[in-house]
Design a protein around this motif. Structure first.
Motif, PDB file in Angstrom:
ATOM      1  N   LYS A 162       2.534   6.033  -3.125  1.00 54.53           N
ATOM      2  CA  LYS A 162       3.449   7.146  -3.834  1.00 54.53           C
ATOM      3  C   LYS A 162       2.863   7.827  -5.097  1.00 54.53           C
ATOM      4  CE  LYS A 162       7.961   4.843  -2.430  1.00 54.53           C
ATOM      5  NZ  LYS A 162       9.197   4.193  -2.590  1.00 54.53           N
ATOM      6  N   TYR A 163       2.160   6.744  -5.762  1.00 59.45           N
ATOM      7  CA  TYR A 163       1.742   7.323  -7.119  1.00 59.45           C
ATOM      8  C   TYR A 163       0.096   7.844  -7.012  1.00 59.45           C
ATOM      9  CZ  TYR A 163       5.670   4.839  -8.571  1.00 59.45           C
ATOM     10  OH  TYR A 163       6.932   4.464  -8.790  1.00 59.45           O
ATOM     11  N   ILE A 164      -0.700   7.249  -6.167  1.00 57.14           N
ATOM     12  CA  ILE A 164      -2.038   7.664  -6.245  1.00 57.14           C
ATOM     13  C   ILE A 164      -2.536   7.913  -4.848  1.00 57.14           C
ATOM     14  CG2 ILE A 164      -3.062   6.840  -8.358  1.00 57.14           C
ATOM     15  CD1 ILE A 164      -3.795   4.356  -6.617  1.00 57.14           C
ATOM     16  N   GLN A 165      -3.497   8.657  -4.415  1.00 63.31           N
ATOM     17  CA  GLN A 165      -4.134   9.064  -3.195  1.00 63.31           C
ATOM     18  C   GLN A 165      -4.987   8.035  -2.789  1.00 63.31           C
ATOM     19  OE1 GLN A 165      -6.423  12.587  -3.228  1.00 63.31           O
ATOM     20  NE2 GLN A 165      -7.549  12.033  -1.601  1.00 63.31           N
ATOM     21  N   VAL A 166      -4.703   7.167  -1.780  1.00 64.43           N
ATOM     22  CA  VAL A 166      -5.765   6.141  -1.568  1.00 64.43           C
ATOM     23  C   VAL A 166      -6.268   6.600  -0.103  1.00 64.43           C
ATOM     24  CG1 VAL A 166      -5.806   3.815  -0.849  1.00 64.43           C
ATOM     25  CG2 VAL A 166      -4.279   4.480  -2.732  1.00 64.43           C
ATOM     26  N   GLU A 167      -7.713   6.740  -0.362  1.00 63.44           N
ATOM     27  CA  GLU A 167      -8.150   7.154   1.264  1.00 63.44           C
ATOM     28  C   GLU A 167      -8.386   5.547   2.076  1.00 63.44           C
ATOM     29  OE1 GLU A 167     -11.761   9.186   0.274  1.00 63.44           O
ATOM     30  OE2 GLU A 167     -10.605  10.132  -1.306  1.00 63.44           O
ATOM     31  N   GLU A 168      -8.512   5.800   3.366  1.00 62.84           N
ATOM     32  CA  GLU A 168      -8.539   4.604   4.111  1.00 62.84           C
ATOM     33  C   GLU A 168      -9.585   3.737   3.855  1.00 62.84           C
ATOM     34  OE1 GLU A 168      -5.930   3.209   6.519  1.00 62.84           O
ATOM     35  OE2 GLU A 168      -5.557   5.205   5.990  1.00 62.84           O
ATOM     36  N   GLY A 169     -10.735   4.195   3.611  1.00 62.43           N
ATOM     37  CA  GLY A 169     -11.933   3.147   3.486  1.00 62.43           C
ATOM     38  C   GLY A 169     -12.063   2.558   2.163  1.00 62.43           C
TER      39      GLY A 169
ATOM     40  N   ILE B 164      -8.575  -1.869  -4.346  1.00 62.92           N
ATOM     41  CA  ILE B 164      -8.533  -0.281  -4.083  1.00 62.92           C
ATOM     42  C   ILE B 164      -9.493   0.576  -4.945  1.00 62.92           C
ATOM     43  CG2 ILE B 164      -7.138   1.727  -3.818  1.00 62.92           C
ATOM     44  CD1 ILE B 164      -4.976  -0.412  -3.547  1.00 62.92           C
ATOM     45  N   THR B 165     -10.413   1.226  -4.455  1.00 63.63           N
ATOM     46  CA  THR B 165     -11.262   1.889  -5.312  1.00 63.63           C
ATOM     47  C   THR B 165     -10.488   3.699  -5.456  1.00 63.63           C
ATOM     48  OG1 THR B 165     -13.000   1.056  -4.409  1.00 63.63           O
ATOM     49  CG2 THR B 165     -13.534   3.128  -5.471  1.00 63.63           C
ATOM     50  N   LEU B 166     -10.124   3.822  -6.650  1.00 61.87           N
ATOM     51  CA  LEU B 166      -9.419   5.048  -6.828  1.00 61.87           C
ATOM     52  C   LEU B 166     -10.480   6.467  -6.730  1.00 61.87           C
ATOM     53  CD1 LEU B 166      -6.894   3.899  -9.608  1.00 61.87           C
ATOM     54  CD2 LEU B 166      -6.852   3.734  -7.181  1.00 61.87           C
ATOM     55  N   PRO B 167      -9.815   7.466  -6.207  1.00 65.62           N
ATOM     56  CA  PRO B 167     -10.594   8.715  -6.320  1.00 65.62           C
ATOM     57  C   PRO B 167     -10.730   9.051  -7.954  1.00 65.62           C
ATOM     58  CG  PRO B 167      -8.418   9.105  -5.748  1.00 65.62           C
ATOM     59  CD  PRO B 167      -8.438   7.631  -5.746  1.00 65.62           C
ATOM     60  N   ASP B 168     -11.889   9.901  -8.068  1.00 66.44           N
ATOM     61  CA  ASP B 168     -11.872  10.223  -9.680  1.00 66.44           C
ATOM     62  C   ASP B 168     -10.838  10.844 -10.131  1.00 66.44           C
ATOM     63  OD1 ASP B 168     -14.580   9.057  -9.919  1.00 66.44           O
ATOM     64  OD2 ASP B 168     -15.305  10.718  -8.699  1.00 66.44           O
ATOM     65  N   ALA B 169     -10.389  10.379 -11.347  1.00 62.51           N
ATOM     66  CA  ALA B 169      -9.086  11.272 -12.055  1.00 62.51           C
ATOM     67  C   ALA B 169      -9.526  12.709 -12.043  1.00 62.51           C
ATOM     68  CB  ALA B 169      -8.862  10.457 -13.123  1.00 62.51           C
ATOM     69  N   PRO B 170      -8.666  13.723 -12.173  1.00 69.36           N
ATOM     70  CA  PRO B 170      -9.062  15.149 -12.443  1.00 69.36           C
ATOM     71  C   PRO B 170      -9.073  15.104 -14.043  1.00 69.36           C
ATOM     72  CG  PRO B 170      -6.820  14.902 -11.773  1.00 69.36           C
ATOM     73  CD  PRO B 170      -7.351  13.417 -11.372  1.00 69.36           C
TER      74      PRO B 170
ATOM     75  N   LEU C 106       0.885  -1.128   0.179  1.00 68.82           N
ATOM     76  CA  LEU C 106      -0.081   0.036  -0.015  1.00 68.82           C
ATOM     77  C   LEU C 106       1.018   1.449  -0.046  1.00 68.82           C
ATOM     78  CD1 LEU C 106      -3.026  -0.933   2.364  1.00 68.82           C
ATOM     79  CD2 LEU C 106      -3.128  -0.165   0.062  1.00 68.82           C
ATOM     80  N   LEU C 107       1.914   1.186   0.816  1.00 67.14           N
ATOM     81  CA  LEU C 107       2.855   2.306   0.553  1.00 67.14           C
ATOM     82  C   LEU C 107       3.543   2.656  -0.713  1.00 67.14           C
ATOM     83  CD1 LEU C 107       5.184   1.729   3.853  1.00 67.14           C
ATOM     84  CD2 LEU C 107       3.501   3.613   3.456  1.00 67.14           C
TER      85      LEU C 107
END
Lengths: 87, 87
Positions: A52-59, A78-84, A47-48
């Motif tokens: 380094k590459y993407i933002q991963v929220e705890e939940g 891992i569910t990724l945040p929406d890409a800008p 996970l570390l």
């Protein structure tokens, strides 16, 4: 069957969710019962690397560890945040 | 189908090889074309994590990167050295 097909077929169950997803799988086949059981220890370090590459929220992470006979599988979903959107 | 079944079924092709094996798969499903292509960058760092726990010889790793549509898959296959027998 290639893993790519497996991965694409599996997404049917999450087709209603439009978010991006990242899946990390570590699978180990042991010919003997010897040696340390390091798969569970790896998950935080993996996970570390991802963080380094993407933002991963705890939940946003689900972790599963499966064992069957001489195979052991660690699975991180891992569910990724929406890409800008590109500006 | 669970990944464990996929992994077990896939080993038929390498059944003649008695060595242990470790497989790391990172699969990404993208809903947009935006965002950096970080999967190729991750492979060295993933190997560093693995090397903390087990000895991996240089020629023991095969790396494959597959892309198809909105799915991208990084696959690392590692042949492990024979585990020492318990004393």
């Amino acid at each position: 069957m290639r893993f790519l097909e497996f991965f694409r077929n599996n997404r049917k169950t999450t087709a209603t969710v439009a978010k991006e997803r990242l899946q990390i799988i570590v699978a180990r086949e042991r010919t003997t019962r010897n040696g340390p059981d390091y798969l569970p220890l790896m998950k935080e370090e993996l996970l570390l690397v991802v963080r380094k590459y993407i933002q991963v929220e705890e939940g946003a992470v689900t972790i599963q560890l499966d064992k069957e006979g001489d195979c052991e599988v660690l699975e991180l979903n891992i569910t990724l945040p929406d890409a800008p959107t590109a500006s």
